[in-house]
Motif scaffolding. Structure first.
Motif, PDB file in Angstrom:
ATOM      1  N   GLU A  95     -36.066 -42.601  35.056  1.00  0.00           N
ATOM      2  CA  GLU A  95     -34.625 -42.610  35.243  1.00  0.00           C
ATOM      3  C   GLU A  95     -33.868 -42.891  33.938  1.00  0.00           C
ATOM      4  OE1 GLU A  95     -36.751 -44.796  36.292  1.00  0.00           O
ATOM      5  OE2 GLU A  95     -36.016 -46.838  36.020  1.00  0.00           O
ATOM      6  N   MET A  96     -34.558 -43.048  32.820  1.00  0.00           N
ATOM      7  CA  MET A  96     -33.901 -43.426  31.562  1.00  0.00           C
ATOM      8  C   MET A  96     -34.356 -42.523  30.421  1.00  0.00           C
ATOM      9  SD  MET A  96     -34.059 -47.570  31.716  1.00  0.00           S
ATOM     10  CE  MET A  96     -33.257 -47.684  30.118  1.00  0.00           C
ATOM     11  N   LYS A  97     -33.868 -41.307  30.396  1.00  0.00           N
ATOM     12  CA  LYS A  97     -34.324 -40.376  29.375  1.00  0.00           C
ATOM     13  C   LYS A  97     -33.198 -39.645  28.657  1.00  0.00           C
ATOM     14  CE  LYS A  97     -38.698 -39.155  31.564  1.00  0.00           C
ATOM     15  NZ  LYS A  97     -39.448 -38.061  32.199  1.00  0.00           N
ATOM     16  N   GLN A  98     -31.964 -39.975  28.882  1.00  0.00           N
ATOM     17  CA  GLN A  98     -30.912 -39.133  28.335  1.00  0.00           C
ATOM     18  C   GLN A  98     -30.849 -39.230  26.809  1.00  0.00           C
ATOM     19  OE1 GLN A  98     -27.474 -40.368  30.496  1.00  0.00           O
ATOM     20  NE2 GLN A  98     -27.052 -42.146  29.207  1.00  0.00           N
ATOM     21  N   ILE A  99     -30.584 -38.079  26.197  1.00  0.00           N
ATOM     22  CA  ILE A  99     -30.610 -37.974  24.742  1.00  0.00           C
ATOM     23  C   ILE A  99     -29.305 -37.380  24.243  1.00  0.00           C
ATOM     24  CG2 ILE A  99     -31.744 -35.697  24.834  1.00  0.00           C
ATOM     25  CD1 ILE A  99     -33.191 -36.486  22.210  1.00  0.00           C
ATOM     26  N   LEU A 100     -28.887 -37.828  23.066  1.00  0.00           N
ATOM     27  CA  LEU A 100     -27.727 -37.275  22.379  1.00  0.00           C
ATOM     28  C   LEU A 100     -28.212 -36.434  21.211  1.00  0.00           C
ATOM     29  CD1 LEU A 100     -24.642 -37.151  21.776  1.00  0.00           C
ATOM     30  CD2 LEU A 100     -25.006 -39.175  20.307  1.00  0.00           C
ATOM     31  N   LEU A 101     -27.765 -35.178  21.155  1.00  0.00           N
ATOM     32  CA  LEU A 101     -28.051 -34.308  20.013  1.00  0.00           C
ATOM     33  C   LEU A 101     -26.861 -34.335  19.069  1.00  0.00           C
ATOM     34  CD1 LEU A 101     -29.615 -31.149  21.732  1.00  0.00           C
ATOM     35  CD2 LEU A 101     -30.781 -33.189  20.845  1.00  0.00           C
ATOM     36  N   VAL A 102     -27.112 -34.651  17.805  1.00  0.00           N
ATOM     37  CA  VAL A 102     -26.072 -34.644  16.771  1.00  0.00           C
ATOM     38  C   VAL A 102     -26.461 -33.551  15.785  1.00  0.00           C
ATOM     39  CG1 VAL A 102     -24.800 -36.035  15.101  1.00  0.00           C
ATOM     40  CG2 VAL A 102     -25.861 -37.139  17.080  1.00  0.00           C
ATOM     41  N   ASN A 103     -25.847 -32.393  15.933  1.00  0.00           N
ATOM     42  CA  ASN A 103     -26.289 -31.220  15.172  1.00  0.00           C
ATOM     43  C   ASN A 103     -25.156 -30.197  15.147  1.00  0.00           C
ATOM     44  OD1 ASN A 103     -27.988 -29.540  13.723  1.00  0.00           O
ATOM     45  ND2 ASN A 103     -29.663 -29.628  15.202  1.00  0.00           N
ATOM     46  N   ASP A 104     -25.367 -29.122  14.385  1.00  0.00           N
ATOM     47  CA  ASP A 104     -24.353 -28.073  14.325  1.00  0.00           C
ATOM     48  C   ASP A 104     -24.456 -27.150  15.539  1.00  0.00           C
ATOM     49  OD1 ASP A 104     -26.825 -27.119  13.364  1.00  0.00           O
ATOM     50  OD2 ASP A 104     -25.868 -25.539  12.208  1.00  0.00           O
ATOM     51  N   SER A 157     -24.072 -33.949  23.646  1.00  0.00           N
ATOM     52  CA  SER A 157     -23.920 -33.354  22.323  1.00  0.00           C
ATOM     53  C   SER A 157     -22.780 -33.968  21.526  1.00  0.00           C
ATOM     54  CB  SER A 157     -23.684 -31.843  22.447  1.00  0.00           C
ATOM     55  OG  SER A 157     -22.504 -31.586  23.192  1.00  0.00           O
ATOM     56  N   LEU A 158     -22.996 -34.065  20.227  1.00  0.00           N
ATOM     57  CA  LEU A 158     -21.976 -34.449  19.261  1.00  0.00           C
ATOM     58  C   LEU A 158     -22.093 -33.468  18.096  1.00  0.00           C
ATOM     59  CD1 LEU A 158     -19.809 -36.646  18.574  1.00  0.00           C
ATOM     60  CD2 LEU A 158     -21.601 -37.768  17.228  1.00  0.00           C
ATOM     61  N   PRO A 159     -21.275 -32.413  18.082  1.00  0.00           N
ATOM     62  CA  PRO A 159     -21.407 -31.394  17.037  1.00  0.00           C
ATOM     63  C   PRO A 159     -20.972 -31.899  15.664  1.00  0.00           C
ATOM     64  CG  PRO A 159     -19.606 -30.863  18.543  1.00  0.00           C
ATOM     65  CD  PRO A 159     -20.274 -32.057  19.096  1.00  0.00           C
ATOM     66  N   THR A 160     -21.776 -31.585  14.648  1.00  0.00           N
ATOM     67  CA  THR A 160     -21.435 -31.940  13.269  1.00  0.00           C
ATOM     68  C   THR A 160     -20.628 -30.844  12.590  1.00  0.00           C
ATOM     69  OG1 THR A 160     -23.560 -31.063  12.507  1.00  0.00           O
ATOM     70  CG2 THR A 160     -23.447 -33.420  13.003  1.00  0.00           C
ATOM     71  N   ALA A 161     -20.693 -29.631  13.140  1.00  0.00           N
ATOM     72  CA  ALA A 161     -19.913 -28.509  12.616  1.00  0.00           C
ATOM     73  C   ALA A 161     -19.975 -27.363  13.599  1.00  0.00           C
ATOM     74  CB  ALA A 161     -20.449 -28.055  11.252  1.00  0.00           C
ATOM     75  N   CYS A 190     -31.062 -37.612  18.525  1.00  0.00           N
ATOM     76  CA  CYS A 190     -31.703 -36.748  17.535  1.00  0.00           C
ATOM     77  C   CYS A 190     -30.633 -36.163  16.631  1.00  0.00           C
ATOM     78  CB  CYS A 190     -32.483 -35.616  18.210  1.00  0.00           C
ATOM     79  SG  CYS A 190     -33.276 -34.490  17.020  1.00  0.00           S
ATOM     80  N   THR A 191     -30.753 -36.382  15.334  1.00  0.00           N
ATOM     81  CA  THR A 191     -29.784 -35.879  14.383  1.00  0.00           C
ATOM     82  C   THR A 191     -30.342 -34.686  13.616  1.00  0.00           C
ATOM     83  OG1 THR A 191     -30.435 -37.254  12.487  1.00  0.00           O
ATOM     84  CG2 THR A 191     -28.924 -38.232  14.099  1.00  0.00           C
ATOM     85  N   GLY A 192     -29.424 -33.765  13.264  1.00  0.00           N
ATOM     86  CA  GLY A 192     -29.804 -32.587  12.496  1.00  0.00           C
ATOM     87  C   GLY A 192     -28.955 -32.463  11.247  1.00  0.00           C
ATOM     88  N   LEU A 193     -28.259 -31.336  11.111  1.00  0.00           N
ATOM     89  CA  LEU A 193     -27.514 -31.022   9.897  1.00  0.00           C
ATOM     90  C   LEU A 193     -26.274 -31.903   9.754  1.00  0.00           C
ATOM     91  CD1 LEU A 193     -28.045 -28.937   7.691  1.00  0.00           C
ATOM     92  CD2 LEU A 193     -26.547 -27.354   8.893  1.00  0.00           C
ATOM     93  N   MET A 194     -26.078 -32.452   8.547  1.00  0.00           N
ATOM     94  CA  MET A 194     -24.899 -33.252   8.218  1.00  0.00           C
ATOM     95  C   MET A 194     -24.060 -32.505   7.186  1.00  0.00           C
ATOM     96  SD  MET A 194     -25.031 -36.183   9.899  1.00  0.00           S
ATOM     97  CE  MET A 194     -25.953 -35.639  11.337  1.00  0.00           C
ATOM     98  N   PHE A 195     -22.722 -32.612   7.282  1.00  0.00           N
ATOM     99  CA  PHE A 195     -21.861 -31.787   6.444  1.00  0.00           C
ATOM    100  C   PHE A 195     -20.945 -32.556   5.499  1.00  0.00           C
ATOM    101  CE2 PHE A 195     -23.246 -28.823   9.599  1.00  0.00           C
ATOM    102  CZ  PHE A 195     -23.254 -27.605   8.946  1.00  0.00           C
TER     103      PHE A 195
END
Length: 284
Positions: free
Chosen positions: A13-22, A47-51, A89-94
């Motif tokens: 019941e505890m698996k939610q993930i935030l993606l921080v990426n373009d 989701s949290l879009p970086t671009a 999980c983080t990806g591309l930073m601008f």
């Protein structure tokens, strides 16, 4: 909460993930490639879009809308509302500010038990991607410093650690040194993908919980296929969050990427990426 092979994983019941990426409008890469896979694997994904990016940069022309202002305004709102995630999980930073905002957020979340995954997207094949600079390398070091697990490819690992790039291949001892240099930046565990180790294509890894180094060999399909790193990340993370060990999850991610490439290796426009939605059957 349990510990599995060095990476924190969570009950069903505890698996939610935030993606921080373009978010790329035309091409199955970045967040667009990861969302269908994580959803299929049963992971609630936010989701949290970086671009906002018009298309992959290798088309030669592109438009990028930096979303630093959006991130600056969003994170305080989420904090006030009490939103939290079991993994990020983080990806591309601008931008400098963007990297610092996200790194600080990841550090705060990590202190509360959140697992931080970092995909330090910079380049491949011995060079940086179009549009990437040494400044982006510095920003990615900032992200790796707060990671529980990072997974650069070989080129990215060399840029991050200031190591010489040896496209002809490295020894297992050199791979271990490269993993140690990544750990010195701050990550606890690390993978290095797309290596040639002692003449064999391989992924090299270090599991901090077991203090264990490992490498897994694979067969390479020639060609540059955009988005395969994002596919690898999503499959890896999905299986880790579903309770599988790091080494096993890495092997599964490698094999899944191979099967997807094999299915679409003859596509004309590889810049567009692999149509992930047509490959979900390969995740079963």
């Amino acid at each position: 909460m349990e510990v599995s092979d060095g990476i924190r994983i969570f009950a069903a019941e505890m698996k939610q993930i935030l993606l921080v990426n373009d978010v790329v409008g035309y091409s199955k890469v970045g967040m667009v490639a990861m969302l269908p896979i994580l959803s299929y694997l049963g992971i609630p994904t936010y989701s949290l879009p970086t671009a906002l990016v018009s298309n992959t940069l290798d088309y030669g022309k592109f438009n990028i809308q930096d979303t630093t202002d959006y991130i600056r305004g969003t994170l305080p709102v989420w904090k006030e509302l009490g939103f939290s995630f079991d993994a990020v999980c983080t990806g591309l930073m601008f931008s400098d500010e963007q990297a610092k905002l996200v790194a600080r957020y990841c550090k705060e979340q990590g202190a509360q038990g959140t697992t931080i995954f970092v995909d330090p997207i910079l380049g491949d094949g011995g060079r940086l991607y179009n549009g990437m600079t040494e400044r982006q390398v510095e920003l990615m070091r900032e992200m790796v410093s707060v990671a529980d697990l990072c997974f650069p490819n070989y080129t990215e690992a060399c840029y991050l650690t200031g190591s010489p790039i040896k496209m002809e291949g490295i020894t297992w001892e050199e791979a271990g040194d490269l993993l140690d240099k990544l750990r010195s930046i701050g990550t606890k565990s690390a993978l290095i993908t797309s290596c040639k180790i002692d003449g064999q294509n391989a992924v090299a890894g270090y599991n901090h919980e077991k203090d264990q180094y490992f490498h897994l060999e694979y067969h390479e399909i020639p060609g540059l296929f955009h988005g395969t790193g994002d596919i690898f990340s999503a499959v890896l993370i999905g299986h880790l969050l579903n309770g599988e060990p790091l080494r096993t999850s890495t092997r599964t991610a490698m094999d899944t990427v191979f099967r997807m490439i094999e299915r679409y290796k003859d596509t004309d426009d590889k810049n567009r990426g692999i149509p992930v939605e047509k490959c979900l059957d390969l995740l079963s």
